[in-house]
Design a protein around this motif. Structure first.
Motif, PDB file in Angstrom:
ATOM      1  N   ILE A 210      16.727  -9.521  -2.029  1.00 11.42           N
ATOM      2  CA  ILE A 210      17.315 -10.774  -1.770  1.00 11.42           C
ATOM      3  C   ILE A 210      17.408 -11.388  -0.487  1.00 11.42           C
ATOM      4  N   TYR A 211      16.979 -12.565  -0.007  1.00  9.95           N
ATOM      5  CA  TYR A 211      17.170 -13.034   1.236  1.00  9.95           C
ATOM      6  C   TYR A 211      18.032 -14.161   1.605  1.00  9.95           C
ATOM      7  N   HIS A 212      18.609 -14.977   0.229  1.00  8.00           N
ATOM      8  CA  HIS A 212      19.207 -16.141   0.399  1.00  8.00           C
ATOM      9  C   HIS A 212      19.891 -16.454  -0.916  1.00  8.00           C
ATOM     10  N   LEU A 213      21.292 -16.661  -0.685  1.00  8.79           N
ATOM     11  CA  LEU A 213      22.194 -17.219  -1.692  1.00  8.79           C
ATOM     12  C   LEU A 213      22.782 -18.539  -1.302  1.00  8.79           C
ATOM     13  N   GLY A 214      22.854 -19.390  -2.532  1.00 11.77           N
ATOM     14  CA  GLY A 214      23.748 -20.807  -2.363  1.00 11.77           C
ATOM     15  C   GLY A 214      24.505 -21.075  -3.407  1.00 11.77           C
ATOM     16  N   TRP A 215      25.666 -21.452  -3.181  1.00  4.47           N
ATOM     17  CA  TRP A 215      26.640 -21.987  -4.435  1.00  4.47           C
ATOM     18  C   TRP A 215      26.279 -23.317  -4.884  1.00  4.47           C
ATOM     19  N   SER A 216      26.540 -23.725  -5.992  1.00 10.64           N
ATOM     20  CA  SER A 216      26.656 -25.047  -6.198  1.00 10.64           C
ATOM     21  C   SER A 216      28.027 -25.722  -5.927  1.00 10.64           C
ATOM     22  N   PRO A 217      28.030 -27.053  -5.576  1.00 14.36           N
ATOM     23  CA  PRO A 217      29.162 -27.732  -5.139  1.00 14.36           C
ATOM     24  C   PRO A 217      30.471 -27.342  -6.005  1.00 14.36           C
ATOM     25  N   ARG A 218      30.190 -27.585  -7.379  1.00 14.41           N
ATOM     26  CA  ARG A 218      31.402 -26.684  -8.310  1.00 14.41           C
ATOM     27  C   ARG A 218      31.611 -25.577  -8.283  1.00 14.41           C
ATOM     28  N   GLY A 219      30.801 -24.424  -7.750  1.00 13.00           N
ATOM     29  CA  GLY A 219      31.168 -23.210  -7.885  1.00 13.00           C
ATOM     30  C   GLY A 219      30.942 -22.618  -9.104  1.00 13.00           C
ATOM     31  N   ASP A 220      30.003 -23.344  -9.927  1.00 10.22           N
ATOM     32  CA  ASP A 220      29.729 -23.040 -11.293  1.00 10.22           C
ATOM     33  C   ASP A 220      28.138 -21.872 -11.355  1.00 10.22           C
ATOM     34  N   ARG A 221      27.726 -22.140 -10.133  1.00 15.10           N
ATOM     35  CA  ARG A 221      26.258 -21.632 -10.180  1.00 15.10           C
ATOM     36  C   ARG A 221      25.885 -20.923  -8.843  1.00 15.10           C
ATOM     37  N   VAL A 222      25.272 -19.761  -8.836  1.00 12.96           N
ATOM     38  CA  VAL A 222      24.923 -19.147  -7.597  1.00 12.96           C
ATOM     39  C   VAL A 222      23.377 -19.096  -7.850  1.00 12.96           C
ATOM     40  N   ALA A 223      22.490 -19.741  -6.581  1.00 13.30           N
ATOM     41  CA  ALA A 223      20.882 -19.590  -6.802  1.00 13.30           C
ATOM     42  C   ALA A 223      21.050 -18.299  -5.621  1.00 13.30           C
ATOM     43  N   SER A 224      19.811 -17.616  -6.230  1.00 13.44           N
ATOM     44  CA  SER A 224      19.495 -16.240  -5.099  1.00 13.44           C
ATOM     45  C   SER A 224      17.898 -16.444  -5.241  1.00 13.44           C
ATOM     46  N   ASN A 225      17.205 -15.947  -4.179  1.00  9.09           N
ATOM     47  CA  ASN A 225      16.022 -15.772  -3.960  1.00  9.09           C
ATOM     48  C   ASN A 225      15.537 -14.648  -3.137  1.00  9.09           C
ATOM     49  N   SER A 226      14.290 -14.073  -3.554  1.00  8.30           N
ATOM     50  CA  SER A 226      13.905 -12.994  -2.833  1.00  8.30           C
ATOM     51  C   SER A 226      12.365 -13.409  -2.621  1.00  8.30           C
ATOM     52  N   SER A 227      11.525 -12.483  -2.364  1.00  6.24           N
ATOM     53  CA  SER A 227       9.917 -12.740  -2.082  1.00  6.24           C
ATOM     54  C   SER A 227       9.339 -12.992  -3.409  1.00  6.24           C
ATOM     55  N   GLU A 228      10.074 -12.861  -4.645  1.00  5.55           N
ATOM     56  CA  GLU A 228       9.148 -13.260  -5.862  1.00  5.55           C
ATOM     57  C   GLU A 228       9.162 -14.787  -5.948  1.00  5.55           C
ATOM     58  N   PRO A 229       8.117 -15.119  -6.723  1.00  7.95           N
ATOM     59  CA  PRO A 229       7.783 -16.681  -6.663  1.00  7.95           C
ATOM     60  C   PRO A 229       8.780 -17.413  -7.589  1.00  7.95           C
ATOM     61  N   LEU A 230      10.102 -17.121  -7.549  1.00  6.53           N
ATOM     62  CA  LEU A 230      11.391 -17.882  -8.025  1.00  6.53           C
ATOM     63  C   LEU A 230      12.468 -17.819  -7.753  1.00  6.53           C
ATOM     64  N   VAL A 231      13.434 -18.815  -8.092  1.00  6.37           N
ATOM     65  CA  VAL A 231      14.748 -18.845  -7.694  1.00  6.37           C
ATOM     66  C   VAL A 231      15.537 -18.516  -9.023  1.00  6.37           C
ATOM     67  N   ARG A 232      16.491 -17.510  -8.963  1.00  2.07           N
ATOM     68  CA  ARG A 232      17.326 -17.183 -10.122  1.00  2.07           C
ATOM     69  C   ARG A 232      18.811 -17.989 -10.007  1.00  2.07           C
ATOM     70  N   LEU A 233      19.128 -18.452 -11.302  1.00  2.00           N
ATOM     71  CA  LEU A 233      20.489 -19.036 -11.137  1.00  2.00           C
ATOM     72  C   LEU A 233      21.385 -18.205 -11.978  1.00  2.00           C
ATOM     73  N   TRP A 234      22.634 -18.122 -11.520  1.00  2.00           N
ATOM     74  CA  TRP A 234      23.617 -17.330 -11.980  1.00  2.00           C
ATOM     75  C   TRP A 234      24.979 -18.006 -12.332  1.00  2.00           C
ATOM     76  N   ASP A 235      25.768 -17.410 -13.323  1.00  2.00           N
ATOM     77  CA  ASP A 235      27.035 -17.730 -13.500  1.00  2.00           C
ATOM     78  C   ASP A 235      28.006 -16.695 -12.993  1.00  2.00           C
ATOM     79  N   PRO A 236      28.667 -17.341 -11.709  1.00  2.00           N
ATOM     80  CA  PRO A 236      29.270 -16.233 -10.919  1.00  2.00           C
ATOM     81  C   PRO A 236      30.663 -15.683 -11.612  1.00  2.00           C
ATOM     82  N   HIS A 237      31.154 -16.578 -12.847  1.00  2.00           N
ATOM     83  CA  HIS A 237      32.273 -16.345 -13.463  1.00  2.00           C
ATOM     84  C   HIS A 237      32.133 -15.122 -14.607  1.00  2.00           C
TER      85      HIS A 237
END
Length: 186
Positions: free
Chosen positions: A121-148
């Motif tokens: 994984i090379y990148h992470l980003g939080w949503s402004p409300r903090g209810d999602r984290v986006a993560s991506n690697s060299s896979e052709p997709l971005v995964r969204l997570w509930d950090p709670h």
């Protein structure tokens, strides 16, 4: 830091340097990492700096004094991403071991491990409300997570390329994905 008072730099020579722009001498330097320091991130309150790198260690620093607050061996593989939640309560890390980890930002303690990627994984980003984290690697997709909860909240396929960096819109309803093909996908 967003205040403009401090600047942090990470280096392949294993140093982290915290520059105080009000001083001439360049501020605090540390060689505590056992490999290149890949990244740094300031907490939203500007009081703490996180550093991580090739040694798989997350270190939390007091910005004013330069003293190390906490050190946590997160992985036995390099860390490639670190970012604070918008409220500063949590910190996310990720790296070559394919796992996103959510940490308590005060202590560095791991709260949750989010598994699903099959490549580093090379990148992470939080949503402004903090209810999602986006993560991506060299896979052709971005995964969204509930950090709670640690649950995967979705996947966004990336068309014609691999994802680079990502950024949520200010309202958190859209995600911009820069691609290695030179485009931007919304």
């Amino acid at each position: 830091a967003p205040t403009g008072r401090y600047v942090a730099s990470a280096s392949q020579d294993m140093t982290l340097r915290l520059w105080d722009t009000a001083r001439i001498d360049g501020g605090v330097s540390d060689r505590g990492h056992r490999g290149s320091v890949h990244l740094v991130a300031f907490a939203p309150d500007h009081a703490t700096l996180a550093s991580a790198g090739k040694d798989g260690v997350l270190r939390l620093w007091d910005v004013r004094s330069g003293a190390e607050r906490h050190r946590l061996q997160v992985s036995d593989q390099p860390l490639n991403a670190v970012t604070y939640s918008p409220d500063g309560a949590m910190l996310a890390t990720a790296g070559d071991d394919h796992v996103v980890r959510i940490h308590d930002a005060r202590t560095g303690a791991t709260l949750r491990e989010l598994s699903g990627h099959i490549l580093p994984i090379y990148h992470l980003g939080w949503s402004p409300r903090g209810d999602r984290v986006a993560s991506n690697s060299s896979e052709p997709l971005v995964r969204l997570w509930d950090p709670h909860t640690g649950a995967q909240a979705g996947e966004i396929p990336v068309i014609d390329s691999f994802p680079g960096s990502t950024a949520f819109s200010p309202d958190g309803r859209s995600l911009a994905i820069a691609t290695f093909a030179g485009g931007v996908q919304l």
